[in-house]
Design a protein around this motif. Sequence first.
Motif, PDB file in Angstrom:
ATOM      1  N   THR A 123       0.819  -1.220   0.000  1.00  0.00           N
ATOM      2  CA  THR A 123       0.000   0.000   0.000  1.00  0.00           C
ATOM      3  C   THR A 123       0.850   1.265   0.000  1.00  0.00           C
ATOM      4  O   THR A 123       0.310   2.361  -0.121  1.00  0.00           O
ATOM      5  CB  THR A 123      -0.954   0.024   1.212  1.00  0.00           C
ATOM      6  OG1 THR A 123      -0.205   0.195   2.418  1.00  0.00           O
ATOM      7  CG2 THR A 123      -1.768  -1.256   1.278  1.00  0.00           C
ATOM      8  N   ASP A 126       2.368   4.142  -4.769  1.00  0.00           N
ATOM      9  CA  ASP A 126       1.361   5.089  -5.257  1.00  0.00           C
ATOM     10  C   ASP A 126       0.528   4.521  -6.403  1.00  0.00           C
ATOM     11  O   ASP A 126      -0.620   4.937  -6.611  1.00  0.00           O
ATOM     12  CB  ASP A 126       2.024   6.389  -5.703  1.00  0.00           C
ATOM     13  CG  ASP A 126       2.580   7.194  -4.537  1.00  0.00           C
ATOM     14  OD1 ASP A 126       2.158   6.950  -3.389  1.00  0.00           O
ATOM     15  OD2 ASP A 126       3.447   8.057  -4.775  1.00  0.00           O
ATOM     16  N   ASN A 128      -0.870   1.808  -6.556  1.00  0.00           N
ATOM     17  CA  ASN A 128      -1.994   1.027  -6.033  1.00  0.00           C
ATOM     18  C   ASN A 128      -3.135   1.903  -5.511  1.00  0.00           C
ATOM     19  O   ASN A 128      -4.148   1.379  -5.043  1.00  0.00           O
ATOM     20  CB  ASN A 128      -1.506   0.092  -4.921  1.00  0.00           C
ATOM     21  CG  ASN A 128      -0.630  -1.025  -5.454  1.00  0.00           C
ATOM     22  OD1 ASN A 128      -0.869  -1.530  -6.562  1.00  0.00           O
ATOM     23  ND2 ASN A 128       0.375  -1.426  -4.697  1.00  0.00           N
ATOM     24  N   TRP A 129      -2.968   3.212  -5.595  1.00  0.00           N
ATOM     25  CA  TRP A 129      -3.999   4.151  -5.139  1.00  0.00           C
ATOM     26  C   TRP A 129      -4.658   4.830  -6.334  1.00  0.00           C
ATOM     27  O   TRP A 129      -4.011   5.062  -7.355  1.00  0.00           O
ATOM     28  CB  TRP A 129      -3.385   5.227  -4.248  1.00  0.00           C
ATOM     29  CG  TRP A 129      -2.948   4.723  -2.899  1.00  0.00           C
ATOM     30  CD1 TRP A 129      -1.823   4.006  -2.611  1.00  0.00           C
ATOM     31  CD2 TRP A 129      -3.641   4.918  -1.657  1.00  0.00           C
ATOM     32  NE1 TRP A 129      -1.761   3.737  -1.255  1.00  0.00           N
ATOM     33  CE2 TRP A 129      -2.860   4.282  -0.645  1.00  0.00           C
ATOM     34  CE3 TRP A 129      -4.827   5.556  -1.300  1.00  0.00           C
ATOM     35  CZ2 TRP A 129      -3.248   4.283   0.692  1.00  0.00           C
ATOM     36  CZ3 TRP A 129      -5.211   5.564   0.026  1.00  0.00           C
ATOM     37  CH2 TRP A 129      -4.429   4.929   1.015  1.00  0.00           C
ATOM     38  N   GLU A 136      -9.150   9.393  -2.144  1.00  0.00           N
ATOM     39  CA  GLU A 136      -8.063   8.492  -2.508  1.00  0.00           C
ATOM     40  C   GLU A 136      -8.287   7.131  -1.855  1.00  0.00           C
ATOM     41  O   GLU A 136      -8.494   7.041  -0.648  1.00  0.00           O
ATOM     42  CB  GLU A 136      -6.724   9.060  -2.074  1.00  0.00           C
ATOM     43  CG  GLU A 136      -6.312  10.309  -2.834  1.00  0.00           C
ATOM     44  CD  GLU A 136      -4.955  10.822  -2.389  1.00  0.00           C
ATOM     45  OE1 GLU A 136      -3.942  10.363  -2.946  1.00  0.00           O
ATOM     46  OE2 GLU A 136      -4.918  11.648  -1.469  1.00  0.00           O
ATOM     47  N   CYS A 138      -7.067   2.822  -1.884  1.00  0.00           N
ATOM     48  CA  CYS A 138      -6.196   1.716  -2.277  1.00  0.00           C
ATOM     49  C   CYS A 138      -7.002   0.431  -2.129  1.00  0.00           C
ATOM     50  O   CYS A 138      -7.165  -0.079  -1.007  1.00  0.00           O
ATOM     51  CB  CYS A 138      -4.952   1.670  -1.388  1.00  0.00           C
ATOM     52  SG  CYS A 138      -3.833   0.295  -1.751  1.00  0.00           S
ATOM     53  N   SER A 149     -10.350  -2.027   1.724  1.00  0.00           N
ATOM     54  CA  SER A 149      -9.521  -0.988   1.110  1.00  0.00           C
ATOM     55  C   SER A 149      -8.832  -0.165   2.189  1.00  0.00           C
ATOM     56  O   SER A 149      -9.191  -0.219   3.363  1.00  0.00           O
ATOM     57  CB  SER A 149     -10.374  -0.062   0.228  1.00  0.00           C
ATOM     58  OG  SER A 149     -11.317   0.639   1.023  1.00  0.00           O
ATOM     59  N   GLN A 151      -8.355   3.934   2.788  1.00  0.00           N
ATOM     60  CA  GLN A 151      -8.943   5.172   2.286  1.00  0.00           C
ATOM     61  C   GLN A 151      -8.325   6.368   2.991  1.00  0.00           C
ATOM     62  O   GLN A 151      -8.072   6.324   4.193  1.00  0.00           O
ATOM     63  CB  GLN A 151     -10.458   5.158   2.477  1.00  0.00           C
ATOM     64  CG  GLN A 151     -11.135   4.002   1.748  1.00  0.00           C
ATOM     65  CD  GLN A 151     -12.609   4.200   1.504  1.00  0.00           C
ATOM     66  OE1 GLN A 151     -13.160   5.278   1.736  1.00  0.00           O
ATOM     67  NE2 GLN A 151     -13.269   3.168   0.999  1.00  0.00           N
ATOM     68  N   ARG A 152      -8.095   7.411   2.208  1.00  0.00           N
ATOM     69  CA  ARG A 152      -7.518   8.655   2.724  1.00  0.00           C
ATOM     70  C   ARG A 152      -8.589   9.740   2.681  1.00  0.00           C
ATOM     71  O   ARG A 152      -9.038  10.128   1.603  1.00  0.00           O
ATOM     72  CB  ARG A 152      -6.293   9.037   1.896  1.00  0.00           C
ATOM     73  CG  ARG A 152      -5.540  10.241   2.418  1.00  0.00           C
ATOM     74  CD  ARG A 152      -4.313  10.555   1.560  1.00  0.00           C
ATOM     75  NE  ARG A 152      -3.250   9.589   1.761  1.00  0.00           N
ATOM     76  CZ  ARG A 152      -2.723   8.818   0.808  1.00  0.00           C
ATOM     77  NH1 ARG A 152      -3.214   8.877  -0.438  1.00  0.00           N
ATOM     78  NH2 ARG A 152      -1.745   7.973   1.074  1.00  0.00           N
TER      79      ARG A 152
END
Length: 225
Positions: A123, A126, A128-129, A136, A138, A149, A151-152
């Motif tokens: 993860t 980058d 993978n995002w 954002e 992943c 996932s 998550q950002r």
Amino acid sequence: MLINADFTLPAALAPHKYQWTPSPQKGVERVMLDRVGAEKARATSLVRYAPNSYFPRHEHPGGEEILVLSGTFSADDQHYPAGWYLRNPPTSKHMPFSEDGAVIFVKLWQMPSDETRQVFINTNDDDNWHKKDGREICPLFAADYEHVSLQRLRADEALFAETIKGGAELLVLEGELINEDQTYQRGGWIRLPVGGQTQIRAGKKGVIIYLKLGHLLNVIGINNQ
């Protein structure tokens, strides 16, 4: 043993309330987040490996899901630093260990018997995002019975826009998450039942979380405390 075993109720644990307890293997400790069963159990845990600790080679009849939180976790001849996501399907075998020490988030006996996919995702990469609806994400795993996932979330962003149809589980990886009047920092864990409603949102500096959705439809009523 029953720990947070009523899946119709919300459950949560903040890092300052962790209780590390020894496992059967020397040098390995765990924080039990939820558990249904004795030593071989449907379980969600944080597991801490001291340097040069290990488990003997063993099988996971119900599968195993791992997110490496710190240090380097190893299995057989492969090494996974913090940020790696691993998914070993039912009947898989390995010998886990850590040379330098590690903390991992682990889920056991929570896969259907016919799951066969083995997953290894970095993860930190980058590539993978990607962005979805401005957030954002992943992706880690997707099936009819669950979606997983990272998550950002941006500052003050709400995590959910609607009722949680299949339940949800999350772990704070960076930043802060606010649920009503409680703030969860790195390591905070929350489980929300099917049909739950919540006002969870990111803190002032945003947050990165592990998020699993949909999986609690299969366990409602399995065990009530």
